[in-house]
Design a protein around this motif. Sequence first.
Motif, mmCIF file in Angstrom:
data_model
loop_
_atom_site.group_PDB
_atom_site.id
_atom_site.type_symbol
_atom_site.label_atom_id
_atom_site.label_comp_id
_atom_site.label_asym_id
_atom_site.label_seq_id
_atom_site.Cartn_x
_atom_site.Cartn_y
_atom_site.Cartn_z
ATOM 1 N N GLU A 68 -2.175 -9.205 0.260
ATOM 2 C CA GLU A 68 -2.108 -7.866 0.843
ATOM 3 C C GLU A 68 -3.308 -7.601 1.758
ATOM 4 O O GLU A 68 -4.342 -8.257 1.670
ATOM 5 N N GLU A 69 -3.147 -6.599 2.591
ATOM 6 C CA GLU A 69 -4.202 -6.221 3.515
ATOM 7 C C GLU A 69 -5.231 -5.340 2.812
ATOM 8 O O GLU A 69 -4.930 -4.729 1.779
ATOM 9 N N PRO A 70 -6.447 -5.223 3.371
ATOM 10 C CA PRO A 70 -7.436 -4.332 2.765
ATOM 11 C C PRO A 70 -6.905 -2.905 2.715
ATOM 12 O O PRO A 70 -6.168 -2.476 3.612
ATOM 13 N N PRO A 71 -7.257 -2.156 1.663
ATOM 14 C CA PRO A 71 -6.737 -0.787 1.551
ATOM 15 C C PRO A 71 -7.370 0.136 2.579
ATOM 16 O O PRO A 71 -8.497 -0.078 3.027
ATOM 17 N N GLY A 72 -6.631 1.167 2.941
ATOM 18 C CA GLY A 72 -7.201 2.242 3.748
ATOM 19 C C GLY A 72 -7.886 3.233 2.829
ATOM 20 O O GLY A 72 -8.191 2.922 1.671
ATOM 21 N N ARG A 73 -8.133 4.427 3.312
ATOM 22 C CA ARG A 73 -8.731 5.460 2.471
ATOM 23 C C ARG A 73 -7.807 5.755 1.287
ATOM 24 O O ARG A 73 -6.580 5.776 1.443
ATOM 25 N N PRO A 74 -8.357 5.979 0.084
ATOM 26 C CA PRO A 74 -7.505 6.283 -1.066
ATOM 27 C C PRO A 74 -6.621 7.503 -0.797
ATOM 28 O O PRO A 74 -7.111 8.524 -0.336
ATOM 29 N N GLN A 75 -5.338 7.373 -1.060
ATOM 30 C CA GLN A 75 -4.395 8.480 -0.902
ATOM 31 C C GLN A 75 -4.055 8.990 -2.292
ATOM 32 O O GLN A 75 -3.407 8.291 -3.074
ATOM 33 N N LEU B 152 -12.483 2.047 -5.156
ATOM 34 C CA LEU B 152 -11.335 1.959 -6.064
ATOM 35 C C LEU B 152 -11.680 1.195 -7.336
ATOM 36 O O LEU B 152 -11.186 1.522 -8.422
ATOM 37 N N CYS C 216 -16.239 6.685 0.892
ATOM 38 C CA CYS C 216 -15.803 5.358 1.364
ATOM 39 C C CYS C 216 -16.669 4.875 2.519
ATOM 40 O O CYS C 216 -17.025 3.692 2.596
ATOM 41 N N THR D 292 -13.968 0.512 0.591
ATOM 42 C CA THR D 292 -12.882 1.186 -0.125
ATOM 43 C C THR D 292 -12.470 0.398 -1.354
ATOM 44 O O THR D 292 -12.146 0.972 -2.406
ATOM 45 N N ASP D 293 -12.487 -0.951 -1.257
ATOM 46 C CA ASP D 293 -12.245 -1.768 -2.453
ATOM 47 C C ASP D 293 -13.223 -1.381 -3.563
ATOM 48 O O ASP D 293 -12.839 -1.231 -4.733
#
Length: 209
Positions: A198-205, A157, A130, A153-154
């Motif tokens: 929605e807000e930008p994603p964080g690190r993929p969980q 994903l 990322c 990160t977008d």
Amino acid sequence: MTATTGTTSPRADMVRNRRLLLDAATEAFAEQGLDASMGDIAQRAGLAKGTVFRHFPTKEDLLSAIMLRLLDRLVGSAGQLLEADDAAAALEDFMADGVETLAADRAFCEVIGRPSLQQSEVRDAIADLCVAVEALTARAREQGAIRGDVTGTDIVLLLGGIHQTAAPLLEAQPQAWRRYLALALDALRTAQPSRLPEEPPGRPQVSVP
């Protein structure tokens, strides 16, 4: 001066055997998915089945090692493309390389959600990817080549999303992923983008059911 012999050290043998097993396992899982057996992998590698389990006690350990290899490759690709003058072309090349790599691997979709992705080394490697892709994405944003609210990160994903969208078609149309990559790239380049919800994603969980 010490005489050179034709024998190899135990350490060199271990490194060689691990490489042979990873090559064989990558090939077997890509062809057969997670149904590939440890026995088949050992046979492809030309090694005893016990050697597989000495290096990788479980199939999850083997999958984790393969994922680390894949992630390291993608991080390296992103790093090399940072040197390109055209940031938009570099980002497109990275995405094409990433999706093509996933499309060639039948096991990829099956691995998502597996315990192998919970191993700390794999999670750290995903975070490193990322970061590397954010550097590529930031250059494209700065050059005005993509919409300003897209993050690295977008992009990471999206690689998996594009592959999974095309996955049902790949047996009959191995290059079908290119259609969905083109659609995604058009969305990234749009001149008058709508505001993303929605807000930008964080690190993929990655979670295991």
